[in-house]
Enzyme design. Structure first.
Site, short mmCIF file in Angstrom:
data_model
loop_
_atom_site.label_atom_id
_atom_site.label_comp_id
_atom_site.label_asym_id
_atom_site.label_seq_id
_atom_site.Cartn_x
_atom_site.Cartn_y
_atom_site.Cartn_z
N LYS A 210 0.84 -1.21 0.00
CA LYS A 210 0.00 0.00 0.00
C LYS A 210 0.87 1.26 0.00
O LYS A 210 0.67 2.18 -0.82
CB LYS A 210 -0.92 -0.01 1.22
CG LYS A 210 -1.61 1.31 1.52
CD LYS A 210 -2.59 1.71 0.43
CE LYS A 210 -3.31 2.99 0.83
NZ LYS A 210 -4.29 3.41 -0.17
N CYS A 266 -4.22 10.61 1.32
CA CYS A 266 -3.34 9.45 1.14
C CYS A 266 -1.89 9.81 0.85
O CYS A 266 -1.00 9.51 1.66
CB CYS A 266 -3.88 8.56 0.02
SG CYS A 266 -5.46 7.79 0.40
N ARG A 334 -8.15 17.99 2.56
CA ARG A 334 -6.96 17.64 3.34
C ARG A 334 -5.71 17.78 2.48
O ARG A 334 -5.61 17.22 1.40
CB ARG A 334 -7.08 16.20 3.86
CG ARG A 334 -8.03 16.08 5.04
CD ARG A 334 -8.24 14.64 5.45
NE ARG A 334 -9.06 13.91 4.48
CZ ARG A 334 -9.46 12.66 4.65
NH1 ARG A 334 -9.10 12.00 5.74
NH2 ARG A 334 -10.20 12.08 3.74
#
Length: 452
Positions: A210, A266, A334
């Site tokens: 990931k 992310c 964000r």
């Protein structure tokens, strides 16, 4: 099959809704009572195209439920997904307190074999901490209940999350037992029958996959932004360069569009967390440190273009911003470039007027009454001294340029996403500035002479 998903944020809601869409019975658990009550009414706390309708549809079919009680949800669930937040600490590492609290709660309430799966993005080795947290609670209860842990990282793009989940490029699963692997194979059976690949590996490798994937994509973005800045200096056209390198199959044409930096929940967090993991293991991830540094610098590039255009003085100038979210099709701000650019404009004395199709409510939490908000993109242009585009929403790509020109005090556009053609903007009568293309010929020629 019945599963429980703990955490009703972005990942948890998309995961729960999509699993229920393919026939799985899902219970979504969250400690926020107000959020759960709203979800029961079909009120979704995030903007994701199609998610609200999918949630309502599956609630009506009885396949999707919402609750604040993990103990009740665990009674007949074989699999529990941990989908809570892992916000960055001050040192850049991922904060695992919410993940480990869920693990402890599973240990407190489980009464039969349970597979606990981390869906949240977590650093390598988190599975060991999760296992220890569960085992610790079982020991406090003085009971021996079999359980497994696994890793099943998400690869969802905000704005296209439902398609990403239902039609995945790949499904990554990390397990440590044949029982856990069999359960997850069964859970994802409808996906694999449709030809979507699933890769089973050890848990540590799944956790690393990931972070490595997001770090690679972030690297491509920062590399291209660095090239764009150099192109602008030497007089090259980054759009032509992008096409030239994107045709190379080893490089590909995705994530090489220049702009004002990446944001969201992310890439920034995961790059920082991976850098921190390297430090904790006495390894210096030099490339990723450069990726992060380039990205932070890129978020100021458009601001400096605006300052230079107005001869270093923005006092009393009115700047209109189109687009505040970090990308289209989401209200997520964000780490968005707009947070830096808008604040710098305000600090420089400019009056800032903003429009975004869905992120206005979110923007008010960040900027308060320091700027002016509009519900119409053209109304926001009235008496403005220039327009700056920070998000490439579709409705910005073909506006009525005649109206734009008439409403602006100065026909100047600063395009942070390169959505317009420079030559066309010149024909329309605009002073046009973008990323990676020097749109002022006299400066371009001077630069070319200086390097020759």
């Amino acid at each position: 099959m019945k599963i429980t998903i703990v955490g009703s944020g972005y990942v948890g809601l998309v995961t729960g809704a999509c699993f229920s869409e393919v026939g799985i019975n899902v219970q979504c658990v969250d400690v926020n009572e107000a959020k759960i009550e709203n979800l029961k009414k079909g009120i979704v706390p995030i903007y994701e195209p199609g998610l609200d309708k999918m949630i309502v549809r599956n609630m009506e079919k009885g396949r999707l439920q919402f609750t604040t009680s993990l103990s009740e949800a665990l009674k007949d669930s074989e699999i529990v997904f941990i989908s809570v937040g892992t916000p960055p600490d001050e040192d850049g590492s991922a904060d695992l307190k919410y993940v480990l609290q869920v693990a402890k709660d599973c240990g407190k309430y489980m009464n039969d074999y349970t597979l606990v799966v981390t869906k949240s993005t977590v650093p390598v080795g988190t599975s060991i901490k999760v296992k220890n947290a569960i085992q610790g609670e079982l020991q406090k209860r003085n009971v021996k209940i079999p359980f497994d842990v696994a890793s099943n990282p998400e690869f969802l793009k905000e704005g296209a999350a439902i398609d990403d989940f239902l039609k995945p490029d790949r499904i990554i699963v990390g397990t440590e037992s044949t029982r856990a692997e069999a359960l997850l194979r069964n859970l994802y059976k409808s996906f694999t029958l449709n030809g979507h690949p699933i890769f089973f590996m050890d848990i540590l490798s799944a956790e690393m996959t990931k972070y490595a994937a997001n770090a690679m994509l972030a690297t491509k973005i920062s590399f291209m932004n660095d090239m764009a800045n150099l192109c602008e200096i030497v007089g090259a056209d980054v759009n032509q360069v992008r096409k030239g390198i994107g045709s190379d199959g080893r490089i590909g044409n995705k994530f090489i569009y220049p702009g004002i930096g990446y944001g969201g929940s992310c890439f920034p967090k995961d790059v920082q967390a991976l850098i921190r993991t390297g430090q904790e293991n006495n390894y210096n991830l030099q490339v990723l440190k450069a990726v992060e540094a380039v990205n932070q610098n890129q978020k100021t590039v458009l601001f400096h273009k605006i300052v230079n255009y107005f001869n270093g003085n923005l006092q009393g100038k009115t700047i209109t911003i189109w687009g505040l979210s970090f990308k289209p099709q989401t209200d997520d701000m964000r780490e968005a470039p707009s947070l830096i650019i808008v604040n710098k404009l305000v600090e420089a004395g400019a009056k800032v007027k903003v429009y975004d199709p869905v992120a206005i409510s979110e923007a008010k939490h960040h900027f308060g009454d320091t700027i002016s908000y509009y519900n119409d993109q053209y109304e926001a242009l009235i008496e403005a001294d220039c327009l700056a585009i920070l998000t490439e929403w579709p409705e910005f790509k073909i506006p009525n340029f005649n109206i734009v020109n008439k409403l602006l005090n100065t026909a100047a556009i600063f395009d942070g996403r390169n959505i317009y053609d420079a030559d066309e903007m010149k024909k329309q009568g605009f002073d046009y500035f973008c990323i990676g293309i020097n749109t002022l010929p006299q400066i371009k020629n001077t630069l070319l002479r200086s390097v020759s």
